[in-house]
Design a protein around this motif. Sequence first.
Motif, PDB file in Angstrom:
ATOM      1  N   GLU A  77      14.170  24.739  -5.599  1.00  0.00           N
ATOM      2  CA  GLU A  77      14.300  23.949  -4.370  1.00  0.00           C
ATOM      3  C   GLU A  77      15.014  24.724  -3.273  1.00  0.00           C
ATOM      4  O   GLU A  77      14.998  24.314  -2.108  1.00  0.00           O
ATOM      5  CB  GLU A  77      15.025  22.641  -4.670  1.00  0.00           C
ATOM      6  N   VAL A  78      15.660  25.826  -3.648  1.00  0.00           N
ATOM      7  CA  VAL A  78      16.202  26.747  -2.647  1.00  0.00           C
ATOM      8  C   VAL A  78      15.049  27.616  -2.161  1.00  0.00           C
ATOM      9  O   VAL A  78      14.430  28.324  -2.945  1.00  0.00           O
ATOM     10  CB  VAL A  78      17.316  27.638  -3.232  1.00  0.00           C
ATOM     11  N   GLU A  79      14.742  27.573  -0.881  1.00  0.00           N
ATOM     12  CA  GLU A  79      13.573  28.283  -0.361  1.00  0.00           C
ATOM     13  C   GLU A  79      13.969  29.698   0.064  1.00  0.00           C
ATOM     14  O   GLU A  79      14.166  30.001   1.241  1.00  0.00           O
ATOM     15  CB  GLU A  79      12.951  27.478   0.778  1.00  0.00           C
ATOM     16  N   TRP A  80      14.053  30.566  -0.937  1.00  0.00           N
ATOM     17  CA  TRP A  80      14.561  31.914  -0.762  1.00  0.00           C
ATOM     18  C   TRP A  80      13.770  32.714   0.269  1.00  0.00           C
ATOM     19  O   TRP A  80      14.323  33.590   0.948  1.00  0.00           O
ATOM     20  CB  TRP A  80      14.541  32.652  -2.099  1.00  0.00           C
TER      21      TRP A  80
ATOM     22  N   GLY B 174      15.480  35.270  -4.820  1.00  0.00           N
ATOM     23  CA  GLY B 174      14.567  34.306  -5.427  1.00  0.00           C
ATOM     24  C   GLY B 174      13.664  34.894  -6.491  1.00  0.00           C
ATOM     25  O   GLY B 174      12.841  34.174  -7.068  1.00  0.00           O
ATOM     26  N   LYS B 175      13.806  36.186  -6.771  1.00  0.00           N
ATOM     27  CA  LYS B 175      12.941  36.850  -7.745  1.00  0.00           C
ATOM     28  C   LYS B 175      13.611  37.044  -9.100  1.00  0.00           C
ATOM     29  O   LYS B 175      13.050  37.690  -9.990  1.00  0.00           O
ATOM     30  CB  LYS B 175      12.498  38.203  -7.197  1.00  0.00           C
TER      31      LYS B 175
ATOM     32  N   ASN C 158      25.790  25.868  -7.099  1.00  0.00           N
ATOM     33  CA  ASN C 158      25.655  27.264  -6.699  1.00  0.00           C
ATOM     34  C   ASN C 158      24.714  27.976  -7.659  1.00  0.00           C
ATOM     35  O   ASN C 158      24.928  27.941  -8.883  1.00  0.00           O
ATOM     36  CB  ASN C 158      27.018  27.961  -6.725  1.00  0.00           C
ATOM     37  N   PHE C 159      23.679  28.626  -7.123  1.00  0.00           N
ATOM     38  CA  PHE C 159      22.702  29.347  -7.936  1.00  0.00           C
ATOM     39  C   PHE C 159      22.871  30.846  -7.694  1.00  0.00           C
ATOM     40  O   PHE C 159      22.644  31.334  -6.582  1.00  0.00           O
ATOM     41  CB  PHE C 159      21.282  28.915  -7.569  1.00  0.00           C
ATOM     42  N   VAL C 160      23.273  31.564  -8.753  1.00  0.00           N
ATOM     43  CA  VAL C 160      23.562  32.987  -8.624  1.00  0.00           C
ATOM     44  C   VAL C 160      22.648  33.765  -9.567  1.00  0.00           C
ATOM     45  O   VAL C 160      22.626  33.493 -10.780  1.00  0.00           O
ATOM     46  CB  VAL C 160      25.034  33.290  -8.967  1.00  0.00           C
TER      47      VAL C 160
END
Length: 263
Positions: free
Chosen positions: A152-155, A165-166, A203-205
């Motif tokens: 849902e995070v549009e990198w 996003g990869k 937080n997405f890391v």
Amino acid sequence: DPMGAFWLQGVHMIHCSYNSLWMGQMIRPDWDMFQSDHICAKFHAGSRAICGGPIYLSDNVGSHDFDLIKKLVFPDGTIPKCIHFPLPTRDCLFKNPLFDKTTVLKIWNFNKYGGVIGAFNCQGAGWDPKEHKFRGFPECYKPIVGTVHVTEVEWDQKKEASDLGKAEEYVVYFNQAEELSLMTPKSEPIQFIIQPSTFELYNFVPVTKFGGNIKFAPIGLTNMFNSGGTILDLEYVESGAKIKVKGGGNFLAYSSESPKKFQ
């Protein structure tokens, strides 16, 4: 409200998020001020922390919650600012996060080395198209069930974030619950329950492998709402990671093996 509910606080946040959607392509959206000693101050602070713009207060002189302010601002007065303007996730766009009893407002943004999604329960009030005024919907002021996912995070919306996003795997840090989880783009969504006028910041890391099979991901300072924004520089070398962090407090990182040395 005489019943003790704070419905209109959610309305304010919805207006800010959708103004960001319309105006963000042309200007840096302004998320407005709030009072740090208000009963819903933390609710507002969570959204301002990831808004990508300035943070400012309208406190009366002497009426400040410095413990809350320190979660938003570095000691030198600067802030851990996201690098993009916040946008509602696509599953929110044609829903009603104010009084449909089911939708949680979710807004996403980028930091330099990760993404963040804020989930906010804004249910309870809104514009009544029949009465032509704002009013409370007390039947909607209740806990809401929802889901969140790294996709849902549009990198690809920002060149600097496209490589983030990869990743094959991500660490997810729940800022309010103080929990860690692992997720891949193919994982099932994370389910949550959010109480009225409360929030969670996810937080997405990206997880990086180095030195063989060691998996590592820096989260940042957990005493700040925007934990990922406290990481200013990150470099991976053969035997470890070099991290530049701004501010003071509790630094958190994920590692599949215990570190051998800190310096």
